[in-house]
Design a protein around this motif. Structure first.
Motif, PDB file in Angstrom:
ATOM      1  N   TYR A 257      41.015 -17.734  58.365  1.00  0.00           N
ATOM      2  CA  TYR A 257      41.508 -18.449  57.188  1.00  0.00           C
ATOM      3  C   TYR A 257      40.946 -17.847  55.898  1.00  0.00           C
ATOM      4  CZ  TYR A 257      41.725 -22.311  53.773  1.00  0.00           C
ATOM      5  OH  TYR A 257      41.909 -23.075  52.646  1.00  0.00           O
TER       6      TYR A 257
ATOM      7  N   SER B 241      41.816 -13.715  51.847  1.00  0.00           N
ATOM      8  CA  SER B 241      41.448 -13.872  50.444  1.00  0.00           C
ATOM      9  C   SER B 241      40.256 -12.976  50.095  1.00  0.00           C
ATOM     10  CB  SER B 241      41.109 -15.331  50.136  1.00  0.00           C
ATOM     11  OG  SER B 241      40.759 -15.489  48.770  1.00  0.00           O
TER      12      SER B 241
ATOM     13  N   LYS C  54      37.720 -23.999  51.108  1.00  0.00           N
ATOM     14  CA  LYS C  54      38.801 -23.036  50.858  1.00  0.00           C
ATOM     15  C   LYS C  54      38.170 -21.732  50.378  1.00  0.00           C
ATOM     16  CE  LYS C  54      39.522 -24.952  46.199  1.00  0.00           C
ATOM     17  NZ  LYS C  54      38.314 -25.788  46.257  1.00  0.00           N
TER      18      LYS C  54
END
Length: 292
Positions: free
Chosen positions: A134, A138, A280
């Protein structure tokens, strides 16, 4: 030159900390002649009451730099000293940084501006890999470099997935380059030697010893801007790295967990001590924007 004297001392069996104590005992040791250095070492050892130091002192007198350099070349291991341009500027700031780093791979990675340590339990569950799958896309977008040890579990997952996502990757050993542990991480290590960087503060044939791993952990946090904990139990070796990171004024991040899950109990305890809970990717990447 100082770097060659450091090489000799380490090859003889002196530890990094002992070398710092030696140079404090005799500030002119590095500039002294070979004969003078042997005399200083004998004098130094007399005050230490350490049999292993006496052996190292005798070994030092028998060593020649040319032979050490040749042995390193045969082992396909290179080295840099603490004052080298490619030595990590962050690592240089910690207490007693390694005087020599032995390496295989791309040493320029050591001065990446955005390095994140990723560590966790040797008994990590699938939650570690799910979390990294996850986060890593990024991290790649923000050009983060991943550093970890080569332990099984979370460390291995961190490095293996960093390679998969083509993130710059650094592994730190708790033993010499001509040794390996555990067996299941060897293939990943070989790939990092080709595509990333593998470093150690120990000469190539240094054996695997339990007390080396806490010393290694201070390097994981030392070269990183922050350290991410994926999973950790309440009482685990991960706490050593957390303590190193806090001592070194590094940011500590923890993956969020459930209060009844023993594998994230350490994460929640770290959060109570001030670690930043990660929900996140931006919880980490926002902190790295100033360094990218």
């Amino acid at each position: 030159m100082a770097q060659f004297t450091y090489l000799k001392l380490l090859a003889a069996g002196f530890t990094t900390l002992q070398i710092y104590k030696l140079t404090a005992f005799s500030p002119h040791f590095l500039e002294s002649s070979r004969h003078e250095q042997c005399a200083i070492l004998n004098h130094f050892v007399q005050f230490q009451s350490n049999k292993a130091l006496s052996t190292a002192c005798n070994q030092f007198s028998k060593l020649y730099t040319e032979k050490i350099i040749d042995d390193l070349s045969k082992a396909k291991v290179k080295f840099i000293a603490v004052n080298h341009v490619h030595y990590s500027s962050l690592l240089r700031e910690i207490t007693y940084p390694p005087l020599i780093l032995y390496y295989r791979g791309n040493i320029k990675l050591l001065n990446q501006k955005a390095i994140l340590g990723v560590i966790g339990s040797r008994n990590a569950t699938s939650y570690t890999e799910q979390s990294l799958h996850y986060l890593y896309p990024s991290f790649k977008q923000h050009k983060l470099c991943i550093v970890s040890g080569l332990a099984k579990g979370a460390d291995h997952s961190a490095l293996k997935l960093a390679l998969k996502y083509h993130l710059p990757t650094i592994a730190i050993l708790g033993f010499g380059h001509c040794k390996h542990y555990p067996r299941e991480t060897h293939k990943t290590r070989s790939q990092i030697e080709q595509d990333g960087l593998v470093i150690s503060e120990y000469p190539p044939y240094t054996n695997i010893k339990k007390y080396h791993f806490p010393q290694r952990n201070r390097l994981i946090s030392g070269i990183a801007k922050g350290v991410l904990i994926t999973e950790s139990e309440a009482h685990s070796g991960t706490q050593i790295t957390i303590n190193c990171a806090l001592d070194q004024n590094r940011e500590v991040y923890v993956i969020s967990g459930r209060i009844f899950d023993r594998m994230t109990k350490g994460n929640m305890l770290a959060a109570q001590q001030g670690a930043k809970i990660v929900m996140k990717p931006e919880d980490i990447t926002e902190d790295f924007k100033m360094t990218i």
